[in-house]
Design an enzyme around this catalytic site. Structure first.
Site, PDB file in Angstrom:
ATOM      1  CB  CYS A  78      -9.675  -0.677 -10.306  1.00 14.76           C
ATOM      2  SG  CYS A  78     -10.152  -2.119  -9.344  1.00 14.76           S
TER       3      CYS A  78
ATOM      4  CG  HIS B  21      -2.165  -1.000   0.584  1.00 15.34           C
ATOM      5  ND1 HIS B  21      -2.167  -2.338   0.904  1.00 15.34           N
ATOM      6  CD2 HIS B  21      -3.172  -0.826  -0.298  1.00 15.34           C
ATOM      7  CE1 HIS B  21      -3.153  -2.932   0.261  1.00 15.34           C
ATOM      8  NE2 HIS B  21      -3.790  -2.034  -0.465  1.00 15.34           N
TER       9      HIS B  21
HETATM   10  C1  PEP Z   1      -6.446  -5.089  -6.611  1.00 15.82           C
HETATM   11  O1  PEP Z   1      -6.384  -6.083  -5.882  1.00 15.82           O
HETATM   12  O2  PEP Z   1      -5.944  -5.029  -7.748  1.00 15.82           O
HETATM   13  C2  PEP Z   1      -7.149  -3.872  -6.139  1.00 15.82           C
HETATM   14  C3  PEP Z   1      -7.386  -2.867  -6.943  1.00 15.82           C
HETATM   15  O3  PEP Z   1      -7.500  -3.835  -4.820  1.00 15.82           O
HETATM   16  P1  PEP Z   1      -6.452  -3.515  -3.631  1.00 15.82           P
HETATM   17  O4  PEP Z   1      -5.147  -3.148  -4.273  1.00 15.82           O
HETATM   18  O5  PEP Z   1      -7.029  -2.411  -2.832  1.00 15.82           O
HETATM   19  O6  PEP Z   1      -6.411  -4.818  -2.919  1.00 15.82           O
END
Ligand code: PEP
Ligand code: MG
Length: 477
Positions: free
Chosen positions: A410, A102
Site C-alpha cells: 500500500c 502527505h
Molecule cells: C507507508 O508507510 O508506505 C504507508 C502506506 O503508510 P503512510 O504513508 O500513511 O505512513
C-alpha cells in the site's frame, strides 16, 4: 494568544495584534534546525490567515487561475490542496516536502503532477512564464522551445486519450496475459475518496488512513461518530469489496494538534502509530470498538501500523480481542503494515499470528535507507525500488507464504508503473494504489505476464542501485 492579547491591551486592533503574533511565530519556527517543526510555519501562516480573514470580515476570495496553471509555491498545506481549482490548476511545484510527504500523497490521489524540493529561484519566475512540469521525472523545464511545448501538449493529449480508454475497461479484473489475477484496491482517507475509487473500478480498499479522519477535526471523533464514518464507507463499497481499516497512525509527520504528546527529538522514531495506541490506550480502544461495530456493514479487516516487534503485535491483538468480546461481535481478519525493517526481517514469525501483510514502502524505504521521507534534498534518493527495500519485500513475501498468508503493497511504489511488474514478480497479490491510478494500473497488469515479472524481480534483487532497477523496467508508453 497571550502576545496578541497583550498587544490589544496596549491599544492595538485585534487584527493588527493577531497578524503581528502569527507572522512572528511563523518566522521563528521557519528558522528552526528541525525540518519538521520548520515546516509547521506554513501551517501557522495558513491558520493565522484564516483567523485574520474572520477578524477583518474579508471573505476568502478564491484565486482565479488561467487555464493550464502550474502553481509554484514555497509550500502548500493540505487545506490549500482541498481548495485547488482542479479545472485550471494542472500541476504544482513546491520548495518544501518530499515525494512521500502527505501533500504529495494527496496530489497523487487527485492525479495532479507535482514536484517537491525545487530550487528557491523558481519563485522568482514571472506569472505566465511557460514551463513544462514532468511529475514522473520530477523536473520543471524553463524556457522550453516552441517545438518542445507542442510535443508536450500532444503527449498530454495522448495521455488523456489513454486515460479515457483505460476507464472503459476499469471495471474488469486485472489479470495478466498468462492468467494471474492481481487485486487492485485503493488507498483512501475519506468517504469521498471511497466514492471516487468505486467510480474508477476499485475492487476494495487496501488502506483507509483513519488518521486523516482525525486530522480534519478539532477534537477526536467519538466512538459513535467513527462507527458512522467507517460504516458509511463500508456501505459505499458494498458487501463484496473488502476494506482494510488501518488504526490511527499519528506521530512522525502527522501530529494531531489536539493530542497531548511529549516533545520528541526524533518523532519518526518516537511514539508513532501503534506505539501511541499503547501510550493512549483509550484512543486505540475507542477506535477498535468503532471498527468492530462497523464491521457488520461490510467486509472489514483491521490493520495495525508501525509494528516492529512481536510483543507489539500481540498487545495490539489482545486489545482488539478484549473489545470484541465485550461487544460480543464476530472476529475480523487482522493484518499488519510491514514498514519497519525489523518486521520484514521477522516476517516468518509475525505471519503465523496475522491474516495478511501490507507493505508500507514509504516508511520501509525511509527506515531502511535512514532518509527522512519528507526531506526535500534527499527526495531523489528515497526510492522504494532500491534493492535493499526490494530484498526486504521479498523476505516479507517468503515469510508470509510459509504460513499461507497473502501480502499486499500500500506504499507509494504500489502505484509506480516501474515497480508494478517487480512487485507482482515478488509474489505480491494485492496493490493498494492512489485512487486516480486504478484504471491505468489495471490496464498495465493486463499487458504483463507473470513469467516475465518473476524474471524481472529476480534480476532486480541482484542489482546494486535503485537507478539500475529503474533501467531494468522502462516506463510503459
Ligand atoms: C507507508 O508507510 O508506505 C504507508 C502506506 O503508510 P503512510 O504513508 O500513511 O505512513
Ligand atoms: Mg507508513
Amino acid at each position: 494568544m497571550d502576545i496578541a492579547t497583550s498587544a490589544i491591551n496596549k491599544g492595538k486592533s485585534a487584527a493588527f495584534a493577531w497578524q503581528q503574533t502569527y507572522t512572528t511565530q511563523a518566522a521563528q519556527l521557519a528558522q528552526l534546525d528541525n525540518e519538521l517543526l520548520a515546516e509547521r510555519a506554513n501551517d501557522i501562516r495558513d491558520v493565522g490567515m484564516r483567523v485574520l480573514r474572520i477578524l477583518t470580515g474579508v471573505e476568502a476570495t478564491e484565486q482565479k487561475y488561467p487555464q493550464n496553471t502550474i502553481l509554484l509555491a514555497e509550500d502548500l498545506t493540505p487545506s490549500d490542496m482541498a481548495n485547488l481549482d482542479r479545472e485550471r490548476v494542472v500541476g504544482f511545484c513546491t520548495l518544501a516536502g518530499g515525494t512521500t510527504s502527505h501533500v504529495a500523497i494527496l496530489a497523487r490521489s487527485m492525479g495532479i503532477p507535482a514536484i517537491a524540493g525545487t530550487e528557491p529561484r523558481v519563485l522568482d519566475l514571472a506569472n505566465g512564464t511557460p514551463v513544462i512540469l514532468d511529475g514522473t521525472k520530477g523536473t520543471l523545464r524553463l524556457n522550453a522551445p516552441t517545438e518542445e511545448i507542442e510535443r508536450t501538449q500532444s503527449l498530454i493529449a495522448k495521455r488523456k486519450a489513454k486515460q479515457a480508454a483505460d476507464l472503459q475497461t476499469a471495471f474488469g479484473p486485472a489479470v495478466t496475459q498468462d492468467g494471474h489475477q492481481v487485486e487492485i484496491v485503493a488507498n483512501i482517507g475519506s468517504l469521498k475518496d471511497a466514492e471516487e475509487a468505486v467510480a474508477l473500478g476499485t475492487e476494495g480498499v487496501g488502506l483507509l488512513r483513519t488518521e486523516f479522519i482525525f486530522m480534519e477535526r478539532s477534537k477526536a471523533p467519538t466512538e459513535d461518530e467513527q462507527t458512522g464514518i467507517y460504516r458509511s464507507i463500508a456501505e459505499v463499497l458494498g458487501p463484496d469489496k473488502p476494506m482494510i481499516v488501518r488504526t490511527i497512525d499519528v506521530g512522525g509527520d502527522k501530529p494531531l494538534p489536539y493530542l497531548a504528546m511529549a516533545h520528541e527529538e526524533n518523532p519518526f522514531l518516537g511514539e508513532r502509530g501503534i506505539r501511541l495506541g499503547f501510550d493512549q490506550p483509550e484512543l486505540q480502544r475507542t477506535q477498535l470498538r468503532a471498527i468492530l461495530r462497523a464491521s457488520t456493514a461490510g467486509k472489514l479487516r483491521v490493520m495495525f501500523p508501525m509494528i516492529g516487534r512481536m510483543e507489539e503485535l500481540r498487545m495490539a491483538k489482545a486489545m482488539l480481542e478484549e473489545e470484541r468480546q465485550k461487544l460480543n461481535l464476530p472476529p475480523v481478519e487482522v493484518g499488519i503494515m510491514i514498514e519497519v525493517p525489523s518486521a520484514a526481517v521477522m516476517a516468518e514469525q509475525l505471519a503465523k499470528e496475522v491474516d495478511f501483510f501490507s507493505v508500507g514502502t514509504n516508511d520501509l524505504t525511509q527506515y531502511t535507507l535512514a532518509m527522512d521521507r519528507g526531506h526535500p534534498k534527499l527526495a531523489p534518493f528515497v526510492d522504494g525500488l532500491h534493492p535493499a527495500v526490494l530484498r526486504l519485500i521479498d523476505q516479507a513475501v517468503k515469510g508470509a507464504q510459509r504460513s499461507g498468508k497473502w501480502v499486499g503493497v500500500c506504499g507509494g511504489i504500489g502505484s509506480d508503473p516501474q515497480a508494478i511488474p517487480i512487485l507482482i514478480g515478488l509474489g505480491v497479490k494485492e496493490l493498494s494504489v492512489s485512487v486516480s491510478m486504478i484504471p491505468a494500473i489495471k490496464a498495465q497488469v493486463r499487458s504483463l505476464t507473470l513469467d516475465h515479472c518473476q524474471i524481472l524481480a529476480s534480476q532486480a534483487l541482484d542489482l546494486e542501485t535503485a537507478a539500475a532497477v529503474r533501467d531494468l523496467v522502462p516506463l510503459p508508453e
